[in-house]
Scaffold this motif. Structure first.
Motif, mmCIF file in Angstrom:
data_model
loop_
_atom_site.group_PDB
_atom_site.id
_atom_site.type_symbol
_atom_site.label_atom_id
_atom_site.label_comp_id
_atom_site.label_asym_id
_atom_site.label_seq_id
_atom_site.Cartn_x
_atom_site.Cartn_y
_atom_site.Cartn_z
ATOM 1 N N ILE A 373 35.202 12.628 33.470
ATOM 2 C CA ILE A 373 34.241 13.996 33.413
ATOM 3 C C ILE A 373 33.367 14.206 34.507
ATOM 4 C CG2 ILE A 373 32.624 14.927 32.051
ATOM 5 C CD1 ILE A 373 34.086 13.889 29.421
ATOM 6 N N HIS A 374 32.495 12.936 34.500
ATOM 7 C CA HIS A 374 31.309 13.251 35.846
ATOM 8 C C HIS A 374 32.015 13.321 37.293
ATOM 9 C CE1 HIS A 374 28.072 12.129 32.919
ATOM 10 N NE2 HIS A 374 28.892 11.099 32.234
ATOM 11 N N GLY A 375 32.889 12.604 37.453
ATOM 12 C CA GLY A 375 33.482 12.812 38.711
ATOM 13 C C GLY A 375 34.496 13.845 38.920
ATOM 14 N N HIS A 376 34.405 14.776 38.078
ATOM 15 C CA HIS A 376 35.510 15.876 38.446
ATOM 16 C C HIS A 376 34.995 16.888 39.504
ATOM 17 C CE1 HIS A 376 37.398 19.938 37.953
ATOM 18 N NE2 HIS A 376 38.433 19.069 37.052
ATOM 19 N N PRO A 377 35.727 17.320 40.469
ATOM 20 C CA PRO A 377 35.310 18.183 41.516
ATOM 21 C C PRO A 377 34.399 19.073 41.135
ATOM 22 C CG PRO A 377 37.625 17.439 41.960
ATOM 23 C CD PRO A 377 37.058 17.081 40.544
ATOM 24 N N GLY A 378 34.523 19.811 40.080
ATOM 25 C CA GLY A 378 34.104 20.976 39.598
ATOM 26 C C GLY A 378 32.586 20.685 38.746
ATOM 27 N N GLY A 379 32.496 19.455 38.509
ATOM 28 C CA GLY A 379 31.428 19.167 37.613
ATOM 29 C C GLY A 379 31.685 18.762 36.353
ATOM 30 N N ALA A 380 30.642 18.210 35.364
ATOM 31 C CA ALA A 380 30.952 17.828 34.286
ATOM 32 C C ALA A 380 31.355 18.954 33.280
ATOM 33 C CB ALA A 380 29.421 17.135 33.437
ATOM 34 N N ALA A 381 31.280 19.903 33.496
ATOM 35 C CA ALA A 381 31.808 21.133 32.547
ATOM 36 C C ALA A 381 33.165 21.300 32.824
ATOM 37 C CB ALA A 381 30.967 22.344 32.960
ATOM 38 N N ALA A 382 33.473 21.244 33.957
ATOM 39 C CA ALA A 382 34.952 21.352 34.445
ATOM 40 C C ALA A 382 35.956 20.133 34.064
ATOM 41 C CB ALA A 382 35.210 21.467 36.018
ATOM 42 N N GLY A 383 35.157 19.060 34.079
ATOM 43 C CA GLY A 383 35.582 17.831 33.655
ATOM 44 C C GLY A 383 35.992 17.782 32.046
ATOM 45 N N VAL A 384 35.260 18.147 31.300
ATOM 46 C CA VAL A 384 35.295 18.426 30.083
ATOM 47 C C VAL A 384 36.392 19.345 29.679
ATOM 48 C CG1 VAL A 384 34.502 19.239 27.704
ATOM 49 C CG2 VAL A 384 32.982 17.624 29.177
ATOM 50 N N ALA A 385 36.403 20.629 30.272
ATOM 51 C CA ALA A 385 37.575 21.609 30.261
ATOM 52 C C ALA A 385 38.977 21.206 30.632
ATOM 53 C CB ALA A 385 37.086 22.863 31.225
ATOM 54 N N ALA A 386 39.024 20.262 31.615
ATOM 55 C CA ALA A 386 40.259 19.902 31.937
ATOM 56 C C ALA A 386 40.856 19.025 31.153
ATOM 57 C CB ALA A 386 40.152 19.146 33.447
ATOM 58 N N ILE A 387 39.965 18.220 30.389
ATOM 59 C CA ILE A 387 40.546 17.094 29.211
ATOM 60 C C ILE A 387 40.855 18.145 28.037
ATOM 61 C CG2 ILE A 387 39.712 15.646 27.623
ATOM 62 C CD1 ILE A 387 38.160 14.121 29.731
ATOM 63 N N ARG A 388 40.263 18.879 27.484
ATOM 64 C CA ARG A 388 40.523 19.849 26.444
ATOM 65 C C ARG A 388 41.952 20.742 27.025
ATOM 66 N NH1 ARG A 388 36.998 19.775 22.602
ATOM 67 N NH2 ARG A 388 34.960 19.585 22.740
ATOM 68 N N GLN A 389 42.021 21.042 28.106
ATOM 69 C CA GLN A 389 43.141 21.524 28.600
ATOM 70 C C GLN A 389 44.409 20.738 28.320
ATOM 71 O OE1 GLN A 389 41.938 23.264 32.465
ATOM 72 N NE2 GLN A 389 40.529 24.495 31.355
ATOM 73 N N ALA A 390 44.129 19.487 28.954
ATOM 74 C CA ALA A 390 45.295 18.486 28.985
ATOM 75 C C ALA A 390 45.689 18.223 27.506
ATOM 76 C CB ALA A 390 44.765 17.176 29.467
ATOM 77 N N TRP A 391 44.819 18.215 26.371
ATOM 78 C CA TRP A 391 45.209 18.003 25.159
ATOM 79 C C TRP A 391 46.077 19.340 24.541
ATOM 80 C CZ3 TRP A 391 46.004 14.098 22.255
ATOM 81 C CH2 TRP A 391 45.565 12.708 22.457
#
Length: 419
Positions: A373-391
């Motif tokens: 989450i913290h290391g996502h290129p787009g920041g933490a919000a993008a990191g959370v969004a990416a995980i929700r999209q993956a699920w």
């Protein structure tokens, strides 16, 4: 004759001799017997208090011992078996110290073993006297306001070194990003640069402000562990007084007594970190399976249990994670004593499809991302969004690459983290 109530323990035995004879020796040594016949060990006494061998199931032998055997002859074959031994409840009772002393502690010292591992512990209904989880799966969902689907979580990063005020800024970012749960790193308890009281005072206003603005109360688990039960309870009370509802507990560090002391007084959802379990389990012929280990901690009151994950950053194989996940969701005495499995350790969303498939498409889980989450290129919000999209993709049965075509956060995540 009325059948006696028993605690049944499964041991994986390895020995150059007879596994059956070794199982009988363990049963004797760990109950009424010793190295020689005793005049007081009557048949009546043994019928009531002696452990008994219930079954011995042979496993393939091995030409090399799992543990060093000084003086062993070349060509020795080491026999392996799973032995189930029944200990009378009347002799053990329902105290954990007695259970661990009688059925576990002394077993590893038996002469003639080249391997011994506790595989499972089957407890009779009398053991339901222990409190078990106060919140468990259903209570965790209620406190986080997540009625269905995985609970998406994160951890404070960097793990160590942030001041209370800097930590609060990270919490604010994660709340806005849309997580359901945030936790202190297990290594963060009350260091000089971030005392627990100061950290609570800085973080809880952020949690409350976010709730007032959005209606969403993010669960924050503070690290309250201490080897001093009184200090741990003062830490607990500090969190409760500020309106907190969860705590990270380093269960092996505080011990059975500390956990029992805390649970019987606790108003917090207890998130268990099992650091130190690896000492018990990394050698396949020694120690204890998670299946046996986690039952004890659940009975003591663990609500949420970290179990690593698919392609974890640590040593644990995926198969071990899958078994651990299933163990947490398998009732001991009732569905209420299940613990919420926390999927963690290097998780970034790319593991969601395999996690979903290999855990039986069950969604009673917390999915904990730190660097993912913290290391996502787009920041933490993008990191959370990416995980929700993956699920979402996993639940829909859509390959991540296809789903990522119109979900840029997931696309960035795949580009950075997929190896």
């Amino acid at each position: 004759m009325t059948q006696r109530a028993e605690i049944r323990v499964t041991y994986r035995i390895e020995t150059a001799g007879s596994p059956e004879a070794m199982a009988a020796k363990i049963a004797s040594d760990q109950s009424t017997g010793t190295f020689t016949d005793l005049p007081g060990e009557t048949e009546a006494l043994k019928a009531r208090y002696a452990a008994r061998v219930i079954s011995v199931t042979a496993l393939p032998p091995t030409p090399a011992p799992a543990l060093p055997q000084p003086g062993a002859l070349a060509g020795t074959v080491y026999h392996r078996a799973d032995a189930v031994i029944g200990y009378p409840l009347e002799a053990v009772g329902t105290d954990l110290a007695a259970l661990m002393t009688i059925t576990v502690g002394g077993v590893y010292a038996a002469r003639g073993l080249s391997g011994i591992r506790v595989m499972d512990i089957d407890l009779p209904p009398d053991w339901a006297c222990h409190p078990g989880p106060q919140f468990g799966v259903a209570g965790s969902r209620r406190l986080m306001g997540v009625a269905a689907g995985p609970m998406i979580a994160s951890i404070i990063k960097p793990s160590l070194g942030l001041s209370p005020e800097e930590t609060a800024e990270v919490v604010k970012t994660l709340c806005v990003a849309g997580v359901d749960f945030i936790k202190d790193d297990e290594k963060l308890m009350s260091p000089a640069y971030s005392p627990l009281e100061a950290r609570v005072a800085a973080i809880m206003p952020v949690i409350r402000d976010h709730e007032q603005r959005t209606g969403k109360r993010v669960m924050y688990a503070f690290g309250i562990s201490s080897a001093d039960p009184d200090l741990m309870m003062r830490n607990h009370d500090c969190v409760v007084a500020a309106g907190g509802n969860a705590a990270v507990i380093n269960i092996n560090s505080i011990g059975y007594g500390g956990m029992s002391f805390l649970r019987r007084r606790s108003a917090l959802c207890l998130h268990a970190h099992r650091n130190g379990w690896d000492i018990l389990t990394r050698h396949p012929a020694l120690g204890m399976e998670f299946r046996a280990y986690q039952k004890i901690w659940r009975l003591l009151g663990v609500d949420q249990f970290q179990v690593n994950g698919i392609a974890a950053k640590y040593w644990e194989p995926d198969e071990s994670f899958v078994k651990s996940f299933d163990d947490c969701l398998t009732p001991i005495f009732s569905a209420d004593d299940r613990a919420l499995p926390v999927v963690c350790s290097g998780q970034w969303g790319g593991q969601a499809p395999e996690t979903y498939a290999r855990t039986g498409q069950r969604l009673d889980l917390m999915y904990l991302g730190g660097g993912g989450i913290h290391g996502h290129p787009g920041g933490a919000a993008a990191g959370v969004a990416a995980i929700r999209q993956a699920w979402a993709a996993a639940e829909a049965g859509i390959p991540l690459e296809d789903y990522a075509k119109d979900h840029p956060e997931l696309a960035q995540s795949l580009q950075k983290f997929r190896k």
